[in-house]
Design a protein around this motif. Structure first.
Motif, PDB file in Angstrom:
ATOM      1  N   ILE A  89      25.797  92.596  44.609  1.00 18.14           N
ATOM      2  CA  ILE A  89      27.017  91.932  45.215  1.00 18.14           C
ATOM      3  C   ILE A  89      28.025  91.581  44.210  1.00 18.14           C
ATOM      4  O   ILE A  89      29.121  91.741  44.536  1.00 18.14           O
ATOM      5  N   SER A  90      27.629  91.326  43.001  1.00 16.51           N
ATOM      6  CA  SER A  90      28.631  90.746  41.917  1.00 16.51           C
ATOM      7  C   SER A  90      29.395  92.168  41.709  1.00 16.51           C
ATOM      8  O   SER A  90      30.727  91.898  41.539  1.00 16.51           O
ATOM      9  N   GLU A  91      28.808  93.255  41.563  1.00 15.43           N
ATOM     10  CA  GLU A  91      29.476  94.561  41.384  1.00 15.43           C
ATOM     11  C   GLU A  91      30.717  94.679  42.419  1.00 15.43           C
ATOM     12  O   GLU A  91      31.786  95.405  42.161  1.00 15.43           O
ATOM     13  N   LYS A  92      30.344  94.541  43.563  1.00 11.89           N
ATOM     14  CA  LYS A  92      31.178  94.506  44.722  1.00 11.89           C
ATOM     15  C   LYS A  92      32.204  93.715  44.783  1.00 11.89           C
ATOM     16  O   LYS A  92      32.675  93.326  46.079  1.00 11.89           O
ATOM     17  N   GLY A  93      32.341  92.828  43.793  1.00 11.05           N
ATOM     18  CA  GLY A  93      33.306  91.678  43.734  1.00 11.05           C
ATOM     19  C   GLY A  93      32.802  90.427  44.826  1.00 11.05           C
ATOM     20  O   GLY A  93      33.806  89.583  44.770  1.00 11.05           O
ATOM     21  N   GLY A  94      31.594  90.251  44.595  1.00 10.93           N
ATOM     22  CA  GLY A  94      31.270  88.996  45.049  1.00 10.93           C
ATOM     23  C   GLY A  94      30.731  88.948  46.522  1.00 10.93           C
ATOM     24  O   GLY A  94      30.156  87.806  46.944  1.00 10.93           O
ATOM     25  N   GLN A  95      31.083  89.930  47.175  1.00  8.75           N
ATOM     26  CA  GLN A  95      30.719  89.865  48.620  1.00  8.75           C
ATOM     27  C   GLN A  95      30.419  91.363  49.203  1.00  8.75           C
ATOM     28  O   GLN A  95      31.061  92.133  48.994  1.00  8.75           O
ATOM     29  N   VAL A  96      29.507  91.406  49.829  1.00 13.73           N
ATOM     30  CA  VAL A  96      29.189  92.916  50.774  1.00 13.73           C
ATOM     31  C   VAL A  96      28.555  92.499  52.136  1.00 13.73           C
ATOM     32  O   VAL A  96      28.196  91.252  52.411  1.00 13.73           O
ATOM     33  N   PHE A  97      28.921  93.435  53.061  1.00 19.38           N
ATOM     34  CA  PHE A  97      28.181  93.267  54.196  1.00 19.38           C
ATOM     35  C   PHE A  97      26.643  93.511  54.081  1.00 19.38           C
ATOM     36  O   PHE A  97      26.232  94.434  53.311  1.00 19.38           O
ATOM     37  N   GLU A  98      25.933  93.010  55.038  1.00 19.56           N
ATOM     38  CA  GLU A  98      24.339  93.332  54.824  1.00 19.56           C
ATOM     39  C   GLU A  98      23.806  94.690  55.156  1.00 19.56           C
ATOM     40  O   GLU A  98      23.101  95.354  54.366  1.00 19.56           O
ATOM     41  N   SER A  99      24.718  95.180  55.938  1.00 19.40           N
ATOM     42  CA  SER A  99      24.486  96.807  56.108  1.00 19.40           C
ATOM     43  C   SER A  99      24.620  97.488  54.711  1.00 19.40           C
ATOM     44  O   SER A  99      23.875  98.660  54.670  1.00 19.40           O
ATOM     45  N   GLU A 100      25.372  97.096  54.005  1.00 17.56           N
ATOM     46  CA  GLU A 100      25.790  98.023  52.843  1.00 17.56           C
ATOM     47  C   GLU A 100      24.471  97.691  51.683  1.00 17.56           C
ATOM     48  O   GLU A 100      23.856  98.677  51.346  1.00 17.56           O
ATOM     49  N   THR A 146      13.359  93.071  56.283  1.00 20.35           N
ATOM     50  CA  THR A 146      13.203  92.738  54.972  1.00 20.35           C
ATOM     51  C   THR A 146      14.450  92.258  54.243  1.00 20.35           C
ATOM     52  O   THR A 146      14.163  91.565  53.145  1.00 20.35           O
ATOM     53  N   MET A 147      15.436  93.072  54.274  1.00 24.71           N
ATOM     54  CA  MET A 147      16.810  92.785  53.682  1.00 24.71           C
ATOM     55  C   MET A 147      17.172  91.265  54.275  1.00 24.71           C
ATOM     56  O   MET A 147      17.564  90.290  53.450  1.00 24.71           O
ATOM     57  N   TRP A 148      16.985  90.848  55.618  1.00 31.58           N
ATOM     58  CA  TRP A 148      17.540  89.656  56.332  1.00 31.58           C
ATOM     59  C   TRP A 148      16.642  88.545  55.281  1.00 31.58           C
ATOM     60  O   TRP A 148      17.135  87.481  55.069  1.00 31.58           O
TER      61      TRP A 148
END
Lengths: 390, 222
Positions: free
Chosen positions: A333-344, A355-357
């Protein structure tokens, strides 16, 4: 249904069965039902018969075959075809685990069943796998669905059938495959293994030593190499390998720049031109960015800009007890600028939805992330590090 | 009675349909994506390590990569047929990419030492499995057989291999292999003997029964 008539003077008991016709009509229906039941159980038995075929593949290309089948207990012998011409470590047992006598002919095994109704055959063969370069290929034409357990650190690079399923057992891939002809190619000791990471670190170290011995200092490459070693010690072999390769490339760049210094010192004009160019490019870049920002319209699918801090190191320090897999999620998430969609996240870590949830909810409970709903999707945002301090 | 008949027919119908439906269950789509993604990551790393990778290789890889992306999209839509097609296509491109990389690396020699070590390690694992099978057979059939020498040989082979002593490890493995073959023969002989004994006992009891019958018959006649 049964009516007892009055006892006749002669002492004869007269019994009359009513509804006899109705019962006779229903009898065939019941019979048909029983027939269907019998047939259905036969069909189920045939389709899910206890026959099984399992292959365990070793790193040297030998395959262990485990074959289980039903046999006619009235027949003294059972003959089965073997996979491969050369077989070793043959063991034939009956259902009770009693060793059965067996004889290997050209491509068959004759088993003295001695009244057994099921037999289990184990053997090893080197003939099912061929090797070309670093690639191993397993070929099989199976009459039934079968499973294949690959060696550790294996990556499949070719497959001509869709697997029925796959799971990881003790770092080994267990793949279920359908009946019929199939060909699976794989490589061992590839990306992300301790072997390859060690090799990459060693190569990088050797190259840096060579460059250093020529009198060229490589501080950046050494830093990368140290990071690679650190990741290796943490078991992140894939990252370690990437960093080691990066260290080697950095050392190469440092060597090239060191060699170009004498030429540039003789011609200061080129340096001024280079600096001037960089400054001009930076100014142009700032102007373009400002223009884009002023005209930027956030579409519905775009991720809004996250203004929170995304310093993963600070989070690790604040939450040292964080699980390793959670740390990797935070890092991503940090690498992606601090935010990502859960699907990513699911795509990146190849985790099932639930599991991800659970992982995300765990991070939310730790006040590391917050979950925001955008267009029916979950946007996972890193919280401000100050908030985590509380 | 009618209700009972309907319930009965419904039960039969369920039993008939239950088996085949389970047999044709959908494949695990996640498994397809996992296999294709691993192949892509691995090949990507391999290609990045090649200086000036040929266009043919990068082109094949790109096609495989785009098929993997299409596979991912098909999985998102739960489109099983399309996912399978993209998976097979992606793996086909990756196989071709890998073959091309192999042909490039054909001239590069591999270190013999690790290959030997891997082979010996595999042999040890195989022998351990073989030993475990025979041990289970011996226990199941109440046959006393001492596997301690085998355990020691395997332990020594593992230690030698860890220490890089390939020759010593090979010798220990050969001895362990011989021990296992002897163990198998011994167990097979005992099992055969016991089965023969059982058969003889059975035959004898059958003969005894028939003898009794004959005697009875003779008495009857006289």
């Amino acid at each position: 249904m049964i009516e007892i008539q009055e006892v006749l003077p002669e002492g004869i008991l007269f019994v009359r069965i009513n509804h006899i016709l109705t019962t006779m009509v229903r009898a065939p229906v019941v019979a048909v039902c029983f027939l269907l039941l019998t047939l259905s159980s036969f069909v189920q038995y045939a389709m899910g018969s206890p026959k099984s075929l399992d292959f365990t593949i070793y790193a040297d290309g030998t395959t262990h075959v485990l074959y289980q089948t039903d046999v006619d207990s009235q027949s003294p012998d059972f003959i089965l075809n073997v996979y491969g011409n050369n077989i070793e470590n043959l063991v034939v047992q009956d259902g009770n685990g009693t060793l059965l006598s067996s004889k290997v002919n050209a491509s068959t095994i004759s088993v003295a069943t001695l009244g057994a109704s099921t037999i289990k055959v184990d053997y090893d063969t080197p003939d099912l796998i061929s090797k070309n370069g670093k690639t191993w290929t397993f070929r099989m034409d199976s009459p039934i669905d079968y499973s294949m357990l690959l060696p550790k650190n294996t990556v499949i690079v070719g497959m001509n059938v869709s697997p029925l399923g796959m799971q990881v057992v003790d770092d080994q891939s267990l793949i279920s495959l359908p009946s019929g002809s199939s060909e699976i190619s794989y490589v061992i000791g590839v990306l992300g293994t301790s072997q390859t990471a060690t090799l990459a670190i060693q190569k990088a170290q050797d190259f840096i030593n060579t460059v250093n011995s020529a009198g060229v200092k490589t501080p950046m490459a050494l830093t990368k190499l140290e990071e690679a070693r650190s990741d290796f010690n943490q078991g992140k072999y894939s990252d370690a390998e990437s960093l080691a390769n990066l260290a080697k490339n950095t050392a190469l760049q440092e060597q090239q720049s060191a060699n170009s210094i004498p030429d540039s010192s003789s011609n200061n004009t080129s340096i001024y031109l280079l600096i001037g160019g960089i400054i001009a490019a930076t100014v142009a870049g700032i102007i373009i960015v400002k223009k884009i920002k002023s005209t930027n319209v956030i579409t519905t699918n775009e991720i809004p800009v996250n203004n929170v801090s995304s310093d993963k190191e600070t989070i690790y320090k604040l939450k040292p007890e964080l699980r390793q897999d959670d740390k990797e999620i935070v890092a991503f998430i940090s690498e992606k600028g601090g935010q990502v969609f859960e699907s990513e996240l699911r795509k990146k870590f190849l985790m099932p939805r639930t599991t991800m949830w659970r992982a995300v909810k765990r991070l939310e409970r730790e006040d590391i992330v917050e979950i925001e709903k955008i267009d029916q999707q979950n946007l996972i945002k890193l919280r401000k590090t100050e908030e985590n301090l509380e | 009675m009618k209700i009972l008949l309907i319930i009965f027919l419904a039960l039969v119908g369920t039993l008939i349909l239950n088996g085949p439906i389970q047999s044709y269950a959908d494949p695990q789509l996640d498994a397809l994506l996992r296999i294709a993604t691993q192949a892509r990551d691995n090949l990507n790393m391999n290609i990045s390590q090649i200086n000036n990778a040929p266009v043919e290789i990068t082109s094949l890889f790109k096609q495989g990569s785009s098929e993997t992306d299409a596979l991912s999209k098909a999985i998102d839509k739960q489109d099983i047929v399309s996912a399978r097609q993209h998976f097979l296509s992606a793996m086909n491109f990756f196989k071709a990419t890998n073959d091309k990389i192999n042909s490039l690396n054909a001239t590069v020699g591999n270190d013999q030492q690790p290959v030997d070590a891997i082979q010996l390690q595999s042999e040890i694992t195989r022998l351990e499995k073989f030993g475990q099978t025979l041990r289970t057979i011996a226990i199941t059939n109440n046959i006393n057989f001492d596997f301690t020498p085998f355990d020691k040989l395997i332990q020594k082979a593992t230690q030698d291999l860890d220490a890089g002593k390939i020759t010593e490890a090979s010798k220990s493995i050969a001895s362990a292999n011989q021990f296992m073959n002897d163990a198998h023969d011994s167990l097979a002989t005992v099992a055969k003997q016991r089965t023969s004994d059982k058969t003889i006992t059975k035959t004898n009891s059958t003969s005894l029964e028939s003898l009794k019958d004959t005697t009875k018959l003779k008495k009857h006649v006289s």
